[in-house]
Design an enzyme around this catalytic site. Structure first.
Site, PDB file in Angstrom:
ATOM      1  N   GLU A  19      -5.102  -0.302  -8.281  1.00 42.01           N
ATOM      2  CA  GLU A  19      -4.323   0.323  -6.610  1.00 42.01           C
ATOM      3  C   GLU A  19      -4.003  -0.986  -5.831  1.00 42.01           C
ATOM      4  OE1 GLU A  19      -5.317   3.130  -6.035  1.00 42.01           O
ATOM      5  OE2 GLU A  19      -7.137   4.090  -7.755  1.00 42.01           O
ATOM      6  N   TYR A  57      -8.521   0.720   1.228  1.00 42.00           N
ATOM      7  CA  TYR A  57      -7.741   0.785  -0.162  1.00 42.00           C
ATOM      8  C   TYR A  57      -8.645   0.985  -0.608  1.00 42.00           C
ATOM      9  CZ  TYR A  57      -4.208   2.669  -2.295  1.00 42.00           C
ATOM     10  OH  TYR A  57      -2.913   2.527  -3.013  1.00 42.00           O
ATOM     11  N   ASP A  89       3.879  -5.184  -5.210  1.00 44.76           N
ATOM     12  CA  ASP A  89       4.692  -4.295  -5.617  1.00 44.76           C
ATOM     13  C   ASP A  89       5.318  -3.573  -4.870  1.00 44.76           C
ATOM     14  OD1 ASP A  89       3.044  -2.705  -3.625  1.00 44.76           O
ATOM     15  OD2 ASP A  89       1.901  -1.999  -5.242  1.00 44.76           O
ATOM     16  N   CYS A  90       6.758  -2.940  -4.723  1.00 44.27           N
ATOM     17  CA  CYS A  90       7.583  -2.401  -3.335  1.00 44.27           C
ATOM     18  C   CYS A  90       6.559  -1.900  -2.094  1.00 44.27           C
ATOM     19  CB  CYS A  90       8.033  -1.121  -3.755  1.00 44.27           C
ATOM     20  SG  CYS A  90       7.532   0.100  -4.227  1.00 44.27           S
ATOM     21  N   SER A  91       5.859  -1.562  -2.124  1.00 47.93           N
ATOM     22  CA  SER A  91       5.297  -1.785  -1.039  1.00 47.93           C
ATOM     23  C   SER A  91       4.141  -2.651  -0.425  1.00 47.93           C
ATOM     24  CB  SER A  91       4.322  -0.022  -1.086  1.00 47.93           C
ATOM     25  OG  SER A  91       3.698  -0.099  -1.742  1.00 47.93           O
ATOM     26  N   ASP A 147       0.792   2.043   1.634  1.00 50.33           N
ATOM     27  CA  ASP A 147       1.782   2.397   0.619  1.00 50.33           C
ATOM     28  C   ASP A 147       2.922   3.408   0.554  1.00 50.33           C
ATOM     29  OD1 ASP A 147       0.157   2.205  -1.914  1.00 50.33           O
ATOM     30  OD2 ASP A 147      -0.930   3.855  -2.468  1.00 50.33           O
ATOM     31  N   SER A 148       4.158   3.548  -0.451  1.00 53.75           N
ATOM     32  CA  SER A 148       5.236   3.524   0.604  1.00 53.75           C
ATOM     33  C   SER A 148       5.656   5.230   1.128  1.00 53.75           C
ATOM     34  CB  SER A 148       6.346   3.459  -1.051  1.00 53.75           C
ATOM     35  OG  SER A 148       6.221   4.525  -2.494  1.00 53.75           O
ATOM     36  N   HIS A 188       9.605   4.365  -3.997  1.00 50.79           N
ATOM     37  CA  HIS A 188      10.225   3.225  -3.411  1.00 50.79           C
ATOM     38  C   HIS A 188      10.726   2.743  -2.806  1.00 50.79           C
ATOM     39  CE1 HIS A 188      11.441  -0.808  -5.304  1.00 50.79           C
ATOM     40  NE2 HIS A 188      13.129  -0.891  -4.100  1.00 50.79           N
ATOM     41  N   HIS A 229      13.822  -5.952  -1.628  1.00 52.15           N
ATOM     42  CA  HIS A 229      12.788  -5.615  -2.227  1.00 52.15           C
ATOM     43  C   HIS A 229      12.134  -5.985  -3.169  1.00 52.15           C
ATOM     44  CE1 HIS A 229      15.662  -3.185  -5.353  1.00 52.15           C
ATOM     45  NE2 HIS A 229      16.555  -4.232  -5.271  1.00 52.15           N
TER      46      HIS A 229
END
EC number: 3.4.14.13
Length: 333
Positions: free
Chosen positions: A83, A118, A237-239, A256-257, A291, A303
């Site tokens: 998560e 979250y 991760d990306c976000s 999150d993205s 993304h 990124h």
């Protein structure tokens, strides 16, 4: 879209024997993260043997991330096993318990899934509760400003306690010419080099960043391997990457993205500015957002892309990305 001799025994006693400090978790109780970074799972007891270093107290996140093969990293992503992560000292609300695992809501990581924080499952032994720490969470603090930094048991820096992540916040107790003395969530004290952190009297004391401040923060992590659900200097991760960059500069954006793409101020592609977040979606940019990257000017973006790669700078018009461009959002004032 985480150490033999007398010195060792001293460290082991001070930082591993927290039986009395661990929270006796009950539903909807508050607690604090007691490890460098806790990794939250979608379900309890999902660990593979290779994941054990991420679920201990203390954790060994470098051992975990560096020992996984690409296929083992991809399993975390493709099977949606993780998560998010929560950093040392971060407050959570415990909402459920199954065996040695608890479901928590991580404060400070906005999500439409729960207004309090979250959600995710983590080992209960990675939580603690200390009233002194709880009382100081709104007092002056030190923010870790290096990708990772070492906390020491004493100011002489002879005995290490643990390695902590960028954006970790710990209450300030005192300082000398070279170090901050900080309070840990289990009630113990430690020292952090002043070169590794910045002191703030309050959250509002964090200055509004310029776009270049955000970009320079992102560049500190160039080459750091991607980890699904990561929000720490041990992997993003990306976000988690964009969320952490902004949060460390006093601006809280969604975790999150998808939610990141629906907040802030919409920006046309021809009006992109440094620091804007740019999004990519399935179905040639018309489907769900999958993304996020940060625009850094001159047609480039930074990124944390995917399990096969590391934090990098590439052109926005890179094939595989530009076809899925789905808009941009501005979070700077």
């Amino acid at each position: 879209m985480k150490k033999v001799g007398t010195a060792f025994l001293t460290t082991l006693f001070i930082f591993s024997s927290f039986t009395s400090a661990h929270a006796e978790e009950k539903k909807d109780s508050k607690a604090f993260i007691d490890v460098s970074a806790a990794t939250l799972w979608t379900a309890p007891d999902s660990l593979r043997p290779i994941d054990v270093p991420s679920a201990t107290n203390p954790v060994d996140l470098w051992k975990w991330t560096k020992s996984m093969t690409l296929d083992e990293k991809l399993w975390l992503t493709n099977a949606n096993k993780l998560e998010t992560q929560a950093l040392l000292g971060q407050e959570v609300t415990v909402v459920d318990k199954k065996g040695d695992w608890v479901k928590v809501l991580v404060h400070g990581q906005p999500t439409p899934r729960n207004e309090e924080g979250y959600p995710g499952w983590m080992p209960e032994k990675q939580l603690t509760y200390n009233q002194e720490f709880a009382d100081k969470t709104n007092e002056p603090f030190v923010l870790v400003t290096k990708p990772t930094a070492i906390l020491y048991i004493n100011p002489s820096e002879k005995h290490k306690s643990l390695e902590v992540s960028y954006n970790t916040r710990l209450p300030l107790l005192s300082e000398d010419t070279i170090s901050y003395r900080v309070l840990l969530p289990n009630g113990q004290k430690a020292w952090l080099r002043k070169n590794d952190g910045t002191f703030y009297r309050s959250q509002n004391d964090i200055p509004t960043p310029a776009a270049d401040d955000l970009i320079n923060t992102g560049k500190m992590f160039l080459g750091l391997p991607y980890i699904w659900a990561g929000t720490s200097g041990f992997g993003f991760d990306c976000s988690g990457f964009t969320h952490t960059i902004y949060k460390s500069h006093g601006i809280t954006i969604p975790r999150d993205s998808g939610p990141q793409s629906r907040n802030g101020v919409a920006v046309d592609k021809e009006h992109l500015q440094k620091g804007d977040l740019i999004f990519f979606a399935h179905d040639q940019g018309k489907g769900s957002v999958h993304h996020v990257a940060m625009y850094i000017g001159d047609g480039n973006m930074i990124h944390s892309p995917r399990a096969e790669r590391s934090v990098e700078i590439i052109p926005l018009n890179t094939p595989g990305y530009i076809e899925e461009y789905a808009g941009a959002r501005r979070y700077l004032p």
